[in-house]
Design a protein around this motif. Sequence first.
Motif, mmCIF file in Angstrom:
data_model
loop_
_atom_site.group_PDB
_atom_site.id
_atom_site.type_symbol
_atom_site.label_atom_id
_atom_site.label_comp_id
_atom_site.label_asym_id
_atom_site.label_seq_id
_atom_site.Cartn_x
_atom_site.Cartn_y
_atom_site.Cartn_z
ATOM 1 N N SER A 1 0.835 -1.208 0.000
ATOM 2 C CA SER A 1 0.000 0.000 0.000
ATOM 3 C C SER A 1 0.869 1.259 0.000
ATOM 4 N N VAL A 2 0.473 2.204 -0.840
ATOM 5 C CA VAL A 2 1.181 3.482 -0.959
ATOM 6 C C VAL A 2 0.394 4.516 -0.168
ATOM 7 N N GLU A 3 1.068 5.191 0.767
ATOM 8 C CA GLU A 3 0.347 6.109 1.647
ATOM 9 C C GLU A 3 1.020 7.472 1.685
ATOM 10 N N ASP A 4 0.282 8.441 2.234
ATOM 11 C CA ASP A 4 0.779 9.809 2.330
ATOM 12 C C ASP A 4 1.588 9.954 3.621
ATOM 13 N N PRO A 5 2.909 10.213 3.519
ATOM 14 C CA PRO A 5 3.737 10.305 4.729
ATOM 15 C C PRO A 5 3.447 11.556 5.558
ATOM 16 N N ALA A 6 2.699 12.515 4.990
ATOM 17 C CA ALA A 6 2.387 13.731 5.752
ATOM 18 C C ALA A 6 1.210 13.508 6.690
ATOM 19 N N VAL A 7 0.527 12.366 6.512
ATOM 20 C CA VAL A 7 -0.637 12.024 7.330
ATOM 21 C C VAL A 7 -0.203 10.972 8.359
ATOM 22 N N PRO A 8 -0.663 11.053 9.620
ATOM 23 C CA PRO A 8 -0.281 10.034 10.608
ATOM 24 C C PRO A 8 -0.597 8.623 10.108
ATOM 25 N N GLN A 9 0.376 7.731 10.216
ATOM 26 C CA GLN A 9 0.216 6.374 9.704
ATOM 27 C C GLN A 9 0.485 5.321 10.778
ATOM 28 N N VAL A 10 0.945 5.782 11.950
ATOM 29 C CA VAL A 10 1.402 4.841 12.965
ATOM 30 C C VAL A 10 0.550 4.998 14.226
ATOM 31 N N ARG A 11 0.163 3.860 14.801
ATOM 32 C CA ARG A 11 -0.604 3.900 16.041
ATOM 33 C C ARG A 11 0.295 4.276 17.211
ATOM 34 N N SER B 1 1.983 -3.189 17.042
ATOM 35 C CA SER B 1 1.260 -2.821 18.262
ATOM 36 C C SER B 1 1.108 -4.002 19.209
ATOM 37 N N ASP B 2 1.116 -5.211 18.672
ATOM 38 C CA ASP B 2 0.930 -6.425 19.469
ATOM 39 C C ASP B 2 2.130 -7.335 19.220
ATOM 40 N N PRO B 3 2.889 -7.675 20.298
ATOM 41 C CA PRO B 3 4.107 -8.484 20.113
ATOM 42 C C PRO B 3 3.833 -9.803 19.381
ATOM 43 N N ASP B 4 2.606 -10.313 19.502
ATOM 44 C CA ASP B 4 2.293 -11.569 18.821
ATOM 45 C C ASP B 4 1.586 -11.334 17.482
ATOM 46 N N GLY B 5 1.429 -10.054 17.117
ATOM 47 C CA GLY B 5 0.713 -9.744 15.876
ATOM 48 C C GLY B 5 1.661 -9.422 14.733
ATOM 49 N N GLU B 6 1.162 -8.621 13.819
ATOM 50 C CA GLU B 6 1.921 -8.267 12.624
ATOM 51 C C GLU B 6 2.901 -7.128 12.899
ATOM 52 N N PRO B 7 4.128 -7.224 12.384
ATOM 53 C CA PRO B 7 5.034 -6.069 12.485
ATOM 54 C C PRO B 7 4.527 -4.913 11.616
ATOM 55 N N LEU B 8 5.008 -3.738 11.904
ATOM 56 C CA LEU B 8 4.804 -2.587 11.023
ATOM 57 C C LEU B 8 6.053 -2.480 10.150
ATOM 58 N N ALA B 9 5.880 -2.511 8.835
ATOM 59 C CA ALA B 9 7.063 -2.497 7.955
ATOM 60 C C ALA B 9 6.802 -1.592 6.765
ATOM 61 N N PHE B 10 7.742 -0.698 6.529
ATOM 62 C CA PHE B 10 7.558 0.256 5.429
ATOM 63 C C PHE B 10 8.891 0.718 4.862
ATOM 64 N N ALA B 11 8.821 1.221 3.618
ATOM 65 C CA ALA B 11 9.968 1.866 2.969
ATOM 66 C C ALA B 11 9.603 3.324 2.762
ATOM 67 N N LEU B 12 10.512 4.214 3.155
ATOM 68 C CA LEU B 12 10.256 5.652 3.045
ATOM 69 C C LEU B 12 11.369 6.299 2.223
ATOM 70 N N GLY B 13 10.998 6.916 1.116
ATOM 71 C CA GLY B 13 11.960 7.647 0.280
ATOM 72 C C GLY B 13 11.955 9.116 0.653
ATOM 73 N N MET B 14 13.151 9.691 0.834
ATOM 74 C CA MET B 14 13.271 11.108 1.233
ATOM 75 C C MET B 14 14.412 11.760 0.469
ATOM 76 N N ASP B 15 14.372 13.092 0.399
ATOM 77 C CA ASP B 15 15.500 13.815 -0.185
ATOM 78 C C ASP B 15 16.715 13.750 0.726
ATOM 79 N N VAL B 16 17.905 13.925 0.148
ATOM 80 C CA VAL B 16 19.135 13.953 0.945
ATOM 81 C C VAL B 16 19.274 15.319 1.598
ATOM 82 N N ASP B 17 19.620 15.321 2.877
ATOM 83 C CA ASP B 17 19.780 16.547 3.652
ATOM 84 C C ASP B 17 20.936 17.388 3.107
ATOM 85 N N GLU B 18 20.725 18.705 3.048
ATOM 86 C CA GLU B 18 21.748 19.660 2.576
ATOM 87 C C GLU B 18 23.074 19.499 3.333
ATOM 88 N N LYS B 19 22.941 19.315 4.644
ATOM 89 C CA LYS B 19 24.110 19.247 5.526
ATOM 90 C C LYS B 19 25.003 18.073 5.122
#
Lengths: 281, 281
Positions: free
Chosen positions: A10-20, A97-115
């Motif tokens: 699933s492709v989601e908007d990173p500007a919107v809360p996605q994590v419990r 959220s649950d140790p016996d449940g599903e992990p949360l797993a995602f890939a996040l692409g971001m720009d490289v920091d100026e610094k």
Amino acid sequence: MRVLVFLDGSVEDPAVPQVRIDDLGLQRGDGVFETILVRDGHPRELRPHLDRLRRSAAMLDLPEQDVNRWRRTVDEVLTRWPHDREMVLKLVCTRGSDPDGEPLAFALGMDVDEKILRARETGIAVVTLDRGIDEGLAERAPWLLLGAKSLSYAVNMAAIREANRRGADDAIFLATNGTVLEGPTSTVVVARDRTLYTPPPTTGILPGTSQAALFRAAQRAGWHTKVEPLRTQDLRTADGLFLTSSIREITRVHTLDGEPLPDARESHAELVAAYEAEYRR
Amino acid sequence: MRVLVFLDGSVEDPAVPQVRIDDLGLQRGDGVFETILVRDGHPRELRPHLDRLRRSAAMLDLPEQDVNRWRRTVDEVLTRWPHDREMVLKLVCTRGSDPDGEPLAFALGMDVDEKILRARETGIAVVTLDRGIDEGLAERAPWLLLGAKSLSYAVNMAAIREANRRGADDAIFLATNGTVLEGPTSTVVVARDRTLYTPPPTTGILPGTSQAALFRAAQRAGWHTKVEPLRTQDLRTADGLFLTSSIREITRVHTLDGEPLPDARESHAELVAAYEAEYRR
């Protein structure tokens, strides 16, 4: 620019809360991650990064990581990113959220920091900081997760802030006996007489993906490479001292604990060229 | 049952994602927390918990914590929770998504886990695990955040899993020289000849809020209390060994490294009674 794809595709908007709020990655820093450089549309050292993610997950007793699913997730991010724009690609897997449940797993692409772009060019000042561990600890006490790339990076971040307080850009951790370990987010590489040295992972450090790639590239360019324990004195007397990491690549250290180091611009340029050539073959 | 209130006063649904994927609490375990027991509508040791949250935040260079705003946030949770239902109240402050921006701060009320209720009654088996730190490290190397309650708890969680693998319920960390430190989520208290002992915070451990409350209560009940270094041998030869933490309160250790300890049910009952009396005064 940011692109977020979960491991389920699933492709989601990173500007919107996605994590419990009860995700154990947030509540306990209980998860693993990798940071990968994508240049010219190509994720560098993807396989070593995925291998290390698997090893880190195993050390934290997280579910076995499905490397093929991760590859598909990475591809989904890549198709949504301009080919000519450098990207920081972060892979994260938490215990969910649950140790016996599903992990949360995602890939996040971001720009490289100026610094970071600046540090690649100008080099950095570094201070040595005690990491408070002794030799043999990593093997003796695997529950300390030395050598796992976990989300529990508060100490790594505190060390960089301490370096900043001392007027430096970054830190190199030392074991209690003075043995050189690693940077909070990088691997230490020393050049002397056309040989590259880096400390062994048995000291309790993370095996560096960029360091391994650099050693491969340097060998091809006629350098020798050695994985062996280094002392603080070896850092001062080297022809060149470098911190390697995926995004900063090979960063030249020009100042150590306030003292200027010998000018290593020439060997740095040579190593960077050899390293870059690895990805144009 | 769960109640979530952010430090800005907003009440939100904890079942719905509330946290951004780039929050540094998630990405780096970069934040602090406290866990408080609420019984009969009363948050126990709220002031010491808020004081420790402030100290932890300062150690992580997080913004100064506004204790009055935290108190109002706690009150908001309390008004939404049944008076007769025990609650785990967790306070969390992360660095937020932007290191120079606003922290993410919230209070989360949850039910007490069944397993914890059982442990209070039956006692627990514990194993000792090397924490790999030496005396003086906490003072020598503040960047290691020893004594800060940060969100980077992956090692604490791994230690409990290692204890489980060894057939035990929990762990007690030892310094490299064998000095007793703390549990991954608790403080060590030893009883001998009507004196309670606990290791000093200078060893690099978290000052225990429940241990402090227990010592106060025990003194009132005629016990002596001492804060001084303990050796592994002191754990084995004690009249009673206890782990104190906010939610589990005073948990009796009946087995250490596979060996049964002397029956301490009587002194445990006496200490629990004294402790409880503190909150009925």
